[in-house]
Design a protein around this motif. Sequence first.
Motif, PDB file in Angstrom:
ATOM      1  N   PHE A  64       0.783  -1.324   0.005  1.00  0.00           N
ATOM      2  CA  PHE A  64      -0.119  -0.121  -0.027  1.00  0.00           C
ATOM      3  C   PHE A  64       0.810   1.305  -0.010  1.00  0.00           C
ATOM      4  CE2 PHE A  64      -2.860  -3.328   0.489  1.00  0.00           C
ATOM      5  CZ  PHE A  64      -4.040  -2.706   0.550  1.00  0.00           C
ATOM      6  N   ASP A  65       0.231   2.572  -0.470  1.00  0.00           N
ATOM      7  CA  ASP A  65       0.923   3.655  -0.477  1.00  0.00           C
ATOM      8  C   ASP A  65       0.878   4.302   0.911  1.00  0.00           C
ATOM      9  OD1 ASP A  65       1.073   3.690  -3.390  1.00  0.00           O
ATOM     10  OD2 ASP A  65      -1.027   3.954  -3.756  1.00  0.00           O
ATOM     11  N   TYR A  66       0.016   4.074   1.573  1.00  0.00           N
ATOM     12  CA  TYR A  66       0.194   4.787   2.773  1.00  0.00           C
ATOM     13  C   TYR A  66      -0.276   3.882   4.004  1.00  0.00           C
ATOM     14  CZ  TYR A  66       0.619   9.200   0.464  1.00  0.00           C
ATOM     15  OH  TYR A  66       1.191  10.186  -0.330  1.00  0.00           O
ATOM     16  N   ARG A  67       0.190   3.883   5.131  1.00  0.00           N
ATOM     17  CA  ARG A  67      -0.502   3.173   6.345  1.00  0.00           C
ATOM     18  C   ARG A  67      -0.733   3.948   7.403  1.00  0.00           C
ATOM     19  NH1 ARG A  67       4.338  -0.923   7.091  1.00  0.00           N
ATOM     20  NH2 ARG A  67       5.386   0.589   5.809  1.00  0.00           N
ATOM     21  N   ILE A  68      -2.108   3.975   7.785  1.00  0.00           N
ATOM     22  CA  ILE A  68      -2.716   4.664   8.856  1.00  0.00           C
ATOM     23  C   ILE A  68      -3.401   3.869  10.044  1.00  0.00           C
ATOM     24  CG2 ILE A  68      -4.784   6.321   9.351  1.00  0.00           C
ATOM     25  CD1 ILE A  68      -4.584   7.358   6.474  1.00  0.00           C
ATOM     26  N   VAL A  69      -2.827   4.501  11.210  1.00  0.00           N
ATOM     27  CA  VAL A  69      -3.076   3.507  12.360  1.00  0.00           C
ATOM     28  C   VAL A  69      -4.297   3.796  12.892  1.00  0.00           C
ATOM     29  CG1 VAL A  69      -2.636   2.685  14.630  1.00  0.00           C
ATOM     30  CG2 VAL A  69      -0.811   2.900  12.971  1.00  0.00           C
ATOM     31  N   ASN A  70      -5.487   3.157  13.031  1.00  0.00           N
ATOM     32  CA  ASN A  70      -6.699   3.603  13.601  1.00  0.00           C
ATOM     33  C   ASN A  70      -6.763   3.553  15.043  1.00  0.00           C
ATOM     34  OD1 ASN A  70      -9.448   4.535  13.707  1.00  0.00           O
ATOM     35  ND2 ASN A  70     -10.154   2.355  13.273  1.00  0.00           N
ATOM     36  N   ARG A  71      -6.313   4.640  15.667  1.00  0.00           N
ATOM     37  CA  ARG A  71      -6.413   4.845  17.145  1.00  0.00           C
ATOM     38  C   ARG A  71      -7.519   5.437  17.664  1.00  0.00           C
ATOM     39  NH1 ARG A  71      -1.105   6.043  16.604  1.00  0.00           N
ATOM     40  NH2 ARG A  71       0.289   4.034  17.249  1.00  0.00           N
ATOM     41  N   GLU A  72      -7.887   6.180  16.688  1.00  0.00           N
ATOM     42  CA  GLU A  72      -9.040   7.343  16.962  1.00  0.00           C
ATOM     43  C   GLU A  72      -9.681   7.578  15.647  1.00  0.00           C
ATOM     44  OE1 GLU A  72     -11.275  10.712  18.118  1.00  0.00           O
ATOM     45  OE2 GLU A  72      -9.134  11.272  18.445  1.00  0.00           O
ATOM     46  N   VAL A  73     -11.150   7.114  15.581  1.00  0.00           N
ATOM     47  CA  VAL A  73     -11.595   7.155  14.293  1.00  0.00           C
ATOM     48  C   VAL A  73     -11.676   8.635  13.500  1.00  0.00           C
ATOM     49  CG1 VAL A  73     -14.046   6.835  13.105  1.00  0.00           C
ATOM     50  CG2 VAL A  73     -13.288   5.233  14.901  1.00  0.00           C
ATOM     51  N   SER A  74     -11.754   9.656  14.553  1.00  0.00           N
ATOM     52  CA  SER A  74     -11.847  10.861  13.800  1.00  0.00           C
ATOM     53  C   SER A  74     -10.582  11.204  13.407  1.00  0.00           C
ATOM     54  CB  SER A  74     -12.334  12.109  14.595  1.00  0.00           C
ATOM     55  OG  SER A  74     -11.462  11.948  15.938  1.00  0.00           O
ATOM     56  N   GLN A  75      -9.542  10.972  13.812  1.00  0.00           N
ATOM     57  CA  GLN A  75      -8.111  11.412  13.464  1.00  0.00           C
ATOM     58  C   GLN A  75      -7.809  10.435  12.103  1.00  0.00           C
ATOM     59  OE1 GLN A  75      -5.914  13.728  14.348  1.00  0.00           O
ATOM     60  NE2 GLN A  75      -4.732  13.168  12.636  1.00  0.00           N
ATOM     61  N   ALA A  76      -8.140   9.251  12.225  1.00  0.00           N
ATOM     62  CA  ALA A  76      -7.833   8.253  11.120  1.00  0.00           C
ATOM     63  C   ALA A  76      -8.679   8.801   9.683  1.00  0.00           C
ATOM     64  CB  ALA A  76      -8.123   7.129  11.464  1.00  0.00           C
TER      65      ALA A  76
END
Length: 300
Positions: free
Chosen positions: A275-287
């Motif tokens: 994948f091009d980017y990885r995002i950690v879903n700690r908090e939904v609004s931030q993700a």
Amino acid sequence: MTAAHVPEVDRVAASQAAVAARQARAAVKNDLAIRVRSPLDVARAAWNEPGSAEGTLRVRELIGSLPGMGPIRTSRVLEQLRIAESKRVGGLGVRQRDALLRWLSSRENVPIPPRRARLVVLAGPTAVGKGAVSGYIREHYPNVHLSVSATTRTPRPGEIDGVNYYFVSDEEFDRLESEGLMLETATVHNAYRYGTPRGPVDEALNAGRSVLLEIDIQGARSVREAMPEAILVFLLPPTWEELVRRLIGRGTEDADEQARRLTTAKVELASQDEFDYRIVNREVSQAARDVVDLMSTTQP
Ligand code: 5GP
């Protein structure tokens, strides 16, 4: 000397100096934000005087002041330039200065391309919270077009046909596929068929709206083949334990189904490097914000 032994008068002076330094840095950041000064100008001042307001500014604040540089892209650039997140501009080594100087120079001479509508694919292991993130985007970022998939599975309580999915029969799914109306399709968890209707995606992109597909990993791969310009994002759980907790806690699957999905999740996690980017879903609004950020930035 410990804090207790510092004379009161010195402590007051030190804290006043710290406040003044913070204010001076805020003034530099403001100048960058309103484009009174260029990042190159600030970097040069920092290297002339590393103890100055410019010198004590963090590199990520300097890079982040450029148009289109959200937090994720800033981190990527720092990684690319081999500069730690916490580094201050005045504290950079010779090689890092050179790398930053070259990056800023090329960046400032190149006209920033206009923003384009983007197709972003959000994938990730089962139960990581893709649905929650895309739901948040649906609610808070109405400019983003959320693709509605077709599926052969039956609706869960509360799901609405045409909003969460188009719930279709196997025969209808066959028809959509054979008539070339699907951008991608996949059988997920060895059970039901899912697919992205092509028409609404094309329409939204042609109208200048960014599009979000929340699909599984096989689907993400197919989209990359069909539309190489798509941005592929992998949503990660903070930890494996948290993923297990989220899957069990959801309570929508029986024990067999949970076990099957955990096995799938392990395989899915292994594909994150594609994948091009990885995002950690700690908090939904931030993700969600991180995902939308990718849509509104220019790509290299
Ligand atoms: P669920 O049944 O829990 O809503 O979704 C199961 C899985 O199917 C999720 O991983 C979801 O991302 C994926 N999925 C939903 N829609 C599509 C689609 O249109 N195409 C593909 N390939 N996967 C999808």
